[in-house]
Write a protein that holds these residues in place. Structure first.
Motif, PDB file in Angstrom:
ATOM      1  N   ASN A   1      -1.851   0.593  10.561  1.00 66.02           N
ATOM      2  CA  ASN A   1      -0.676  -0.283  10.508  1.00 66.02           C
ATOM      3  C   ASN A   1      -0.122  -0.477   9.105  1.00 66.02           C
ATOM      4  O   ASN A   1       0.623   0.362   8.612  1.00 66.02           O
ATOM      5  CB  ASN A   1      -0.984  -1.614  11.193  1.00 66.02           C
ATOM      6  N   ASP A   2      -0.479  -1.555   8.395  1.00 68.42           N
ATOM      7  CA  ASP A   2       0.088  -1.796   7.069  1.00 68.42           C
ATOM      8  C   ASP A   2      -0.669  -1.062   5.968  1.00 68.42           C
ATOM      9  O   ASP A   2      -0.251  -1.067   4.816  1.00 68.42           O
ATOM     10  CB  ASP A   2       0.137  -3.294   6.757  1.00 68.42           C
ATOM     11  N   ALA A   3      -1.786  -0.418   6.301  1.00 71.29           N
ATOM     12  CA  ALA A   3      -2.506   0.417   5.332  1.00 71.29           C
ATOM     13  C   ALA A   3      -1.872   1.801   5.334  1.00 71.29           C
ATOM     14  O   ALA A   3      -1.477   2.312   6.385  1.00 71.29           O
ATOM     15  CB  ALA A   3      -3.979   0.499   5.689  1.00 71.29           C
ATOM     16  N   VAL A   4      -1.786   2.439   4.162  1.00 67.13           N
ATOM     17  CA  VAL A   4      -1.098   3.729   4.108  1.00 67.13           C
ATOM     18  C   VAL A   4      -1.892   4.798   3.370  1.00 67.13           C
ATOM     19  O   VAL A   4      -1.841   5.963   3.741  1.00 67.13           O
ATOM     20  CB  VAL A   4       0.315   3.582   3.488  1.00 67.13           C
TER      21      VAL A   4
ATOM     22  N   SER B   1       0.921  -2.062   2.375  1.00 73.51           N
ATOM     23  CA  SER B   1       2.260  -2.513   2.026  1.00 73.51           C
ATOM     24  C   SER B   1       2.198  -3.973   1.582  1.00 73.51           C
ATOM     25  O   SER B   1       1.462  -4.780   2.158  1.00 73.51           O
ATOM     26  CB  SER B   1       3.201  -2.366   3.222  1.00 73.51           C
ATOM     27  N   ALA B   2       2.944  -4.295   0.557  1.00 67.80           N
ATOM     28  CA  ALA B   2       2.910  -5.650   0.008  1.00 67.80           C
ATOM     29  C   ALA B   2       3.444  -6.687   0.983  1.00 67.80           C
ATOM     30  O   ALA B   2       3.097  -7.872   0.900  1.00 67.80           O
ATOM     31  CB  ALA B   2       3.704  -5.703  -1.292  1.00 67.80           C
ATOM     32  N   THR B   3       4.289  -6.259   1.930  1.00 69.10           N
ATOM     33  CA  THR B   3       4.899  -7.200   2.876  1.00 69.10           C
ATOM     34  C   THR B   3       4.169  -7.248   4.214  1.00 69.10           C
ATOM     35  O   THR B   3       4.546  -8.021   5.096  1.00 69.10           O
ATOM     36  CB  THR B   3       6.357  -6.803   3.135  1.00 69.10           C
ATOM     37  N   GLY B   4       3.166  -6.400   4.403  1.00 67.96           N
ATOM     38  CA  GLY B   4       2.488  -6.333   5.689  1.00 67.96           C
ATOM     39  C   GLY B   4       3.197  -5.464   6.709  1.00 67.96           C
ATOM     40  O   GLY B   4       2.796  -5.424   7.882  1.00 67.96           O
TER      41      GLY B   4
ATOM     42  N   VAL C   1       5.692   6.545   3.568  1.00 61.32           N
ATOM     43  CA  VAL C   1       6.644   5.452   3.388  1.00 61.32           C
ATOM     44  C   VAL C   1       6.087   4.157   3.972  1.00 61.32           C
ATOM     45  O   VAL C   1       5.168   4.172   4.793  1.00 61.32           O
ATOM     46  CB  VAL C   1       8.010   5.734   4.052  1.00 61.32           C
ATOM     47  N   MET C   2       6.686   3.067   3.529  1.00 59.63           N
ATOM     48  CA  MET C   2       6.445   1.747   4.105  1.00 59.63           C
ATOM     49  C   MET C   2       7.791   1.234   4.604  1.00 59.63           C
ATOM     50  O   MET C   2       8.821   1.491   3.979  1.00 59.63           O
ATOM     51  CB  MET C   2       5.837   0.826   3.051  1.00 59.63           C
ATOM     52  N   ALA C   3       7.787   0.529   5.705  1.00 60.70           N
ATOM     53  CA  ALA C   3       9.031   0.228   6.410  1.00 60.70           C
ATOM     54  C   ALA C   3      10.056  -0.508   5.559  1.00 60.70           C
ATOM     55  O   ALA C   3      11.252  -0.206   5.632  1.00 60.70           O
ATOM     56  CB  ALA C   3       8.735  -0.565   7.684  1.00 60.70           C
ATOM     57  N   ASP C   4       9.614  -1.474   4.755  1.00 59.48           N
ATOM     58  CA  ASP C   4      10.614  -2.299   4.070  1.00 59.48           C
ATOM     59  C   ASP C   4      10.273  -2.610   2.613  1.00 59.48           C
ATOM     60  O   ASP C   4      10.848  -3.530   2.022  1.00 59.48           O
ATOM     61  CB  ASP C   4      10.831  -3.613   4.840  1.00 59.48           C
ATOM     62  N   THR C   5       9.364  -1.867   2.013  1.00 65.47           N
ATOM     63  CA  THR C   5       9.003  -2.126   0.622  1.00 65.47           C
ATOM     64  C   THR C   5       8.503  -0.847  -0.039  1.00 65.47           C
ATOM     65  O   THR C   5       8.088   0.089   0.656  1.00 65.47           O
ATOM     66  CB  THR C   5       7.897  -3.204   0.540  1.00 65.47           C
ATOM     67  N   ALA C   6       8.550  -0.807  -1.350  1.00 63.66           N
ATOM     68  CA  ALA C   6       7.939   0.288  -2.114  1.00 63.66           C
ATOM     69  C   ALA C   6       6.704  -0.211  -2.862  1.00 63.66           C
ATOM     70  O   ALA C   6       6.100   0.549  -3.612  1.00 63.66           O
ATOM     71  CB  ALA C   6       8.945   0.879  -3.096  1.00 63.66           C
ATOM     72  N   GLN C   7       6.344  -1.458  -2.643  1.00 66.48           N
ATOM     73  CA  GLN C   7       5.241  -2.058  -3.397  1.00 66.48           C
ATOM     74  C   GLN C   7       3.940  -2.014  -2.606  1.00 66.48           C
ATOM     75  O   GLN C   7       3.881  -2.399  -1.440  1.00 66.48           O
ATOM     76  CB  GLN C   7       5.568  -3.509  -3.760  1.00 66.48           C
ATOM     77  N   LEU C   8       2.881  -1.568  -3.293  1.00 63.87           N
ATOM     78  CA  LEU C   8       1.548  -1.495  -2.709  1.00 63.87           C
ATOM     79  C   LEU C   8       0.677  -2.638  -3.203  1.00 63.87           C
ATOM     80  O   LEU C   8       0.860  -3.131  -4.320  1.00 63.87           O
ATOM     81  CB  LEU C   8       0.874  -0.179  -3.106  1.00 63.87           C
TER      82      LEU C   8
END
Length: 260
Positions: free
Chosen positions: A78-81, A229-232, A211-218
């Motif tokens: 999920n939020d792990a990439v 992802s920083a936003t979950g 990619v992350m859906a709505d952020t570039a911050q890890l």
């Protein structure tokens, strides 16, 4: 270090790539609702050892990690990439799972990653994100060949990701590969065409749009390894190892077996 492989080593690279691809597809078929991430790690270990290969991850201890990775495969949910460290977690219906595997066989490494949705749920946003990373990977491979520059590949990947509306992180990306898993050149997931190292036949590259859906911050998880992802928000990651040939690029991480 940048390695240019001779024909003998390129043949071994094909064997390594096929093994990685077959293991990933087998693990995908076994990753159903209720499957534990630790079981996936154990299955990966067994298949790697049975094939006479060596994990690139167990003793992997780069500067950004916390000690040796200690597992045989990366399992990101999920939020792990990236660098998802397996832990005691049973997969749920609709989970977005990324499996990232690298092994060395015959002295040559291969690296690949796949993202897919567990069970029968098909969240449209997750499906679209996975498909976007796959299209970006295909674009990067299409741009590769003798005389192309690293920036050409980065630009092709970034164009697909950017047009789909995803923020692009440039901290982690593709890389050279050969006798070791991570080598130069670094291949960012966005860049300017006509820049960077000129590709030559015999060069191996691991291209990996993510990619992350709505952020570039890890953010780094408490295990010291897993990047989230920083936003979950959800994430996706696709990767192939390719060989630069006289006529273009050959994908090495292609399954040799039929998988369900």
């Amino acid at each position: 270090m940048i390695e240019i492989l001779n024909p003998t080593l390129l043949a071994r690279a094909k064997d390594s790539g096929a093994l990685v691809a077959d293991i990933l597809q087998t693990l995908k078929s076994r990753s159903t609702v209720g499957t534990n991430l630790m079981d996936i790690d154990r299955w990966a270990k067994a298949m790697i050892i049975e094939a006479g290969a060596v994990s690139c991850y167990v003793d992997y201890a780069p500067s950004f990690g916390r000690g040796p990775f200690g597992h045989y495969i990366c399992t990101a949910v999920n939020d792990a990439v990236l660098h998802g460290r397996p832990y005691d977690y049973p997969l749920a219906n609709g989970d977005l799972l990324t499996l990232d595997l690298a092994v060395t066989k015959g002295g040559v490494a291969a690296d690949a990653a796949i993202s897919f949705i567990v069970g029968d749920a098909r969240p449209p946003e997750s499906v679209a994100m996975i498909e976007t990373t796959e299209r970006a990977l295909a674009a990067g491979i299409a741009a590769a060949g003798p005389g192309a520059r690293v920036g050409d590949l980065s630009h092709a990947i970034g164009t697909v990701l950017g047009k789909a509306g995803y923020p692009i992180n440039t901290e982690f990306g593709g890389h050279g590969i050969g006798s070791t898993m991570h080598q130069d050149p670094h291949i960012s997931n966005t860049g300017r065409p006509g820049r960077g190292y000129t590709l030559r036949p015999g060069l191996l590259l691991a291209l990996e749009p993510w990619v992350m859906a709505d952020t570039a911050q890890l953010v780094t998880d408490t295990d010291g390894w897993t990047l989230r992802s920083a936003t979950g928000c959800r994430t996706a990651h696709s990767e192939h190892t390719i060989a630069i040939t006289d006529n273009g690029a050959e994908i090495l991480t292609v399954p040799t077996q039929a998988h369900p």
